[in-house]
Design a protein around this motif. Structure first.
Motif, PDB file in Angstrom:
ATOM      1  N   THR A  41       0.847  -1.193   0.000  1.00  0.00           N
ATOM      2  CA  THR A  41       0.000   0.000   0.000  1.00  0.00           C
ATOM      3  C   THR A  41       0.881   1.241   0.000  1.00  0.00           C
ATOM      4  N   PRO A  42       0.533   2.264  -0.790  1.00  0.00           N
ATOM      5  CA  PRO A  42       1.309   3.508  -0.744  1.00  0.00           C
ATOM      6  C   PRO A  42       1.353   4.079   0.673  1.00  0.00           C
ATOM      7  N   ALA A  43       2.527   4.467   1.111  1.00  0.00           N
ATOM      8  CA  ALA A  43       2.690   4.971   2.474  1.00  0.00           C
ATOM      9  C   ALA A  43       1.890   6.250   2.711  1.00  0.00           C
ATOM     10  N   ARG A  44       1.681   7.032   1.641  1.00  0.00           N
ATOM     11  CA  ARG A  44       0.936   8.280   1.804  1.00  0.00           C
ATOM     12  C   ARG A  44      -0.509   8.047   2.241  1.00  0.00           C
ATOM     13  N   LYS A  45      -1.025   6.867   2.040  1.00  0.00           N
ATOM     14  CA  LYS A  45      -2.377   6.567   2.507  1.00  0.00           C
ATOM     15  C   LYS A  45      -2.462   6.717   4.019  1.00  0.00           C
ATOM     16  N   TYR A  46      -1.367   6.409   4.699  1.00  0.00           N
ATOM     17  CA  TYR A  46      -1.353   6.458   6.161  1.00  0.00           C
ATOM     18  C   TYR A  46      -0.873   7.813   6.692  1.00  0.00           C
ATOM     19  N   VAL A  47       0.128   8.399   6.030  1.00  0.00           N
ATOM     20  CA  VAL A  47       0.721   9.641   6.557  1.00  0.00           C
ATOM     21  C   VAL A  47       0.863  10.668   5.434  1.00  0.00           C
ATOM     22  N   PRO A  48      -0.235  11.120   4.843  1.00  0.00           N
ATOM     23  CA  PRO A  48      -0.125  12.085   3.735  1.00  0.00           C
ATOM     24  C   PRO A  48       0.457  13.416   4.168  1.00  0.00           C
ATOM     25  N   GLN A  49       0.395  13.715   5.469  1.00  0.00           N
ATOM     26  CA  GLN A  49       0.869  15.009   5.937  1.00  0.00           C
ATOM     27  C   GLN A  49       2.388  15.115   5.951  1.00  0.00           C
ATOM     28  N   VAL A  50       3.119  14.002   5.853  1.00  0.00           N
ATOM     29  CA  VAL A  50       4.577  14.064   5.911  1.00  0.00           C
ATOM     30  C   VAL A  50       5.261  13.625   4.623  1.00  0.00           C
ATOM     31  N   LEU A  51       4.536  12.983   3.726  1.00  0.00           N
ATOM     32  CA  LEU A  51       5.126  12.558   2.459  1.00  0.00           C
ATOM     33  C   LEU A  51       4.560  13.420   1.332  1.00  0.00           C
ATOM     34  N   PRO A  52       5.418  14.163   0.623  1.00  0.00           N
ATOM     35  CA  PRO A  52       4.937  14.974  -0.506  1.00  0.00           C
ATOM     36  C   PRO A  52       4.329  14.110  -1.596  1.00  0.00           C
ATOM     37  N   GLU A  53       3.527  14.735  -2.456  1.00  0.00           N
ATOM     38  CA  GLU A  53       2.817  14.002  -3.501  1.00  0.00           C
ATOM     39  C   GLU A  53       3.754  13.281  -4.465  1.00  0.00           C
ATOM     40  N   GLU A  54       4.958  13.840  -4.665  1.00  0.00           N
ATOM     41  CA  GLU A  54       5.870  13.181  -5.604  1.00  0.00           C
ATOM     42  C   GLU A  54       6.338  11.812  -5.104  1.00  0.00           C
ATOM     43  N   TYR A  55       6.051  11.502  -3.851  1.00  0.00           N
ATOM     44  CA  TYR A  55       6.403  10.185  -3.312  1.00  0.00           C
ATOM     45  C   TYR A  55       5.156   9.320  -3.140  1.00  0.00           C
ATOM     46  N   ASN A  56       4.123   9.586  -3.924  1.00  0.00           N
ATOM     47  CA  ASN A  56       2.864   8.862  -3.740  1.00  0.00           C
ATOM     48  C   ASN A  56       2.932   7.412  -4.197  1.00  0.00           C
ATOM     49  N   ARG A  57       4.012   7.026  -4.894  1.00  0.00           N
ATOM     50  CA  ARG A  57       4.168   5.631  -5.322  1.00  0.00           C
ATOM     51  C   ARG A  57       4.974   4.803  -4.335  1.00  0.00           C
ATOM     52  N   VAL A  58       5.536   5.446  -3.321  1.00  0.00           N
ATOM     53  CA  VAL A  58       6.354   4.729  -2.341  1.00  0.00           C
ATOM     54  C   VAL A  58       5.465   3.861  -1.463  1.00  0.00           C
ATOM     55  N   THR A  59       5.782   2.576  -1.397  1.00  0.00           N
ATOM     56  CA  THR A  59       4.981   1.643  -0.605  1.00  0.00           C
ATOM     57  C   THR A  59       5.642   1.361   0.744  1.00  0.00           C
ATOM     58  N   VAL A  60       4.873   0.742   1.614  1.00  0.00           N
ATOM     59  CA  VAL A  60       5.412   0.341   2.919  1.00  0.00           C
ATOM     60  C   VAL A  60       6.564  -0.640   2.741  1.00  0.00           C
ATOM     61  N   ARG A  61       6.426  -1.571   1.814  1.00  0.00           N
ATOM     62  CA  ARG A  61       7.504  -2.527   1.548  1.00  0.00           C
ATOM     63  C   ARG A  61       8.808  -1.799   1.213  1.00  0.00           C
ATOM     64  N   GLN A  62       8.718  -0.756   0.414  1.00  0.00           N
ATOM     65  CA  GLN A  62       9.909  -0.024  -0.006  1.00  0.00           C
ATOM     66  C   GLN A  62      10.528   0.782   1.130  1.00  0.00           C
ATOM     67  N   LEU A  63       9.727   1.198   2.089  1.00  0.00           N
ATOM     68  CA  LEU A  63      10.287   1.811   3.293  1.00  0.00           C
ATOM     69  C   LEU A  63      11.040   0.772   4.116  1.00  0.00           C
ATOM     70  N   LEU A  64      10.484  -0.421   4.198  1.00  0.00           N
ATOM     71  CA  LEU A  64      11.085  -1.479   5.000  1.00  0.00           C
ATOM     72  C   LEU A  64      12.425  -1.944   4.435  1.00  0.00           C
ATOM     73  N   ASP A  65      12.531  -2.048   3.105  1.00  0.00           N
ATOM     74  CA  ASP A  65      13.763  -2.595   2.518  1.00  0.00           C
ATOM     75  C   ASP A  65      14.657  -1.519   1.877  1.00  0.00           C
ATOM     76  N   HIS A  66      14.396  -0.255   2.211  1.00  0.00           N
ATOM     77  CA  HIS A  66      15.262   0.857   1.780  1.00  0.00           C
ATOM     78  C   HIS A  66      15.312   1.034   0.270  1.00  0.00           C
ATOM     79  N   THR A  67      14.200   0.771  -0.406  1.00  0.00           N
ATOM     80  CA  THR A  67      14.131   1.030  -1.847  1.00  0.00           C
ATOM     81  C   THR A  67      13.144   2.156  -2.149  1.00  0.00           C
ATOM     82  N   SER A  68      12.849   2.985  -1.157  1.00  0.00           N
ATOM     83  CA  SER A  68      11.841   4.037  -1.311  1.00  0.00           C
ATOM     84  C   SER A  68      12.322   5.214  -2.156  1.00  0.00           C
TER      85      SER A  68
END
Length: 367
Positions: free
Chosen positions: A102-129
């Motif tokens: 799931t895109p991380a911005r779904k949970y915390v849109p206030q801290v992730l700019p729109e240009e990072y709307n494709r970043v998923t939770v998996r990618q945060l976990l494995d440092h590929t964000s």
């Protein structure tokens, strides 16, 4: 116990392959035994030295020390915290409260700019964000390093995004180790649970495993329980400075508690089978550390937040390193828990202790 650090910045180390190391002429390395295959005791017998003022090594549940430290010392574990953070997130994934893809911005849109709307939770976990580098602040550092007594995680993220100048790589295209991922993950935990990250950490890991000497201090709490090393930079006591990288690297623990944690994690006591497999799953992407593919023989990070490291004999082991001013720590184990090691070094700042760290891990986990 006082361990004086001569440098103005603590040396942050990692076992990542391809890391740039200072030359021996410019920066002396910690002395290591001359034998090709030293034992853990051989290494301890050569310490302390000009680079390492104290050392604690716990191998397969048995602790030994060198210098002015004890086997029961509390240490600031730095980025070893990330393994705890990722485990909490994977528990919430197992409960269907967080979506791995799931895109991380779904949970915390206030801290992730729109240009990072494709970043998923998996990618945060494995440092590929592809998140930008953390905004720097002055003072002792742990990797990027922060002094956050008056700065919230949200503030740090906003400052980092505002300071970013380079175009980020496409999400999921390469692995770039980045502490900002852990800050976002901590905020996601708080959003979906309605509780503080520290509360979830206690409820899900610390209390069930009876880690009685492990905690995540509050942002305004610079203290560390005794016994512990007292560390100095340029004559200034920094033992209780820069204590708050939160979900990225703020925890305090002991070698015995860290040993209990890695044992429980590897045995599958903290996660159901589906998420347990992810603890050791490395993304099939390029590693920014050495420009090679993570599928090959390189050190990369898993979804569980663990570093894959190859022993001289070819076997892969798994663990995590972490540094704070005055402490270089790590925990590693063979996948089958045949051997495990927790170490904590007190660098003087006068040189490079990475050769010593590699010698410890190689000696402790080899048959």
């Amino acid at each position: 116990m006082r361990i004086r650090l001569a440098a103005t910045l603590a040396l942050a180390t990692t076992l990542t392959a391809g890391a740039a190391l200072p030359t021996a002429a410019a920066t002396p390395a910690s002395s290591a035994p001359a034998s090709a295959n030293p034992t853990v005791q051989d290494i301890l017998d050569h310490l302390p030295d000009d680079v390492v003022a104290g050392a604690l090594i716990r191998r397969d549940g048995v602790g030994a020390t060198a210098g002015p430290v004890t086997a029961d010392d509390y240490v600031r574990i730095g980025s070893v915290t990330k393994a705890f953070t990722n485990t909490v997130v994977l528990q919430l994934v197992a409960e269907h409260r967080i979506g791995l893809d799931t895109p991380a911005r779904k949970y915390v849109p206030q801290v992730l700019p729109e240009e990072y709307n494709r970043v998923t939770v998996r990618q945060l976990l494995d440092h590929t964000s592809g998140l930008p580098k953390p905004a720097p602040t002055p003072g002792p550092t742990d990797g990027p390093g922060w002094q956050l007594k008056s700065v919230t995680p949200e503030d740090l993220l906003r400052e980092s995004f505002a300071a970013a100048t380079d175009a980020p790589p496409a999400p999921g295209s390469e692995q770039q180790y980045n502490g900002l991922n852990s800050f976002v993950l901590g905020l996601i935990v708080e959003k979906v649970t309605g509780h503080s990250f520290s509360n979830e950490l206690r409820r899900r890991i610390i209390w069930p495993l009876h880690l009685r000497h492990t905690n995540l201090p509050a942002a305004d709490d610079p203290t560390i329980p005794s016994p512990h090393a007292e560390v100095y930079l340029d004559g200034q006591d920094v033992t209780e400075q820069s204590p708050y990288p939160w979900a990225e690297g703020g925890m305090v623990s002991t070698a015995a508690d860290l040993d209990r944690f890695i044992t429980a994690l590897f045995r599958g006591n903290l996660l159901p089978p589906t998420q347990q497999k992810l603890v050791f799953e490395v993304p099939k992407v390029k590693s920014a550390a050495d420009n090679t593919n993570c599928v090959g023989q390189t050190a990369c990070y898993s979804i569980g937040g663990l570093l894959r490291y190859q022993l001289p004999g070819g076997e892969y082991v798994w663990g995590k390193t972490g540094s704070r001013p005055g402490w270089d720590n790590g925990l590693f184990a063979t996948r089958d828990l045949r051997h495990r090691v927790v170490y904590s070094l007190n660098p003087t700042g006068a040189g490079n202790d990475l050769p010593c760290i590699k010698a410890i891990v190689n000696a402790a986990l080899a048959d």
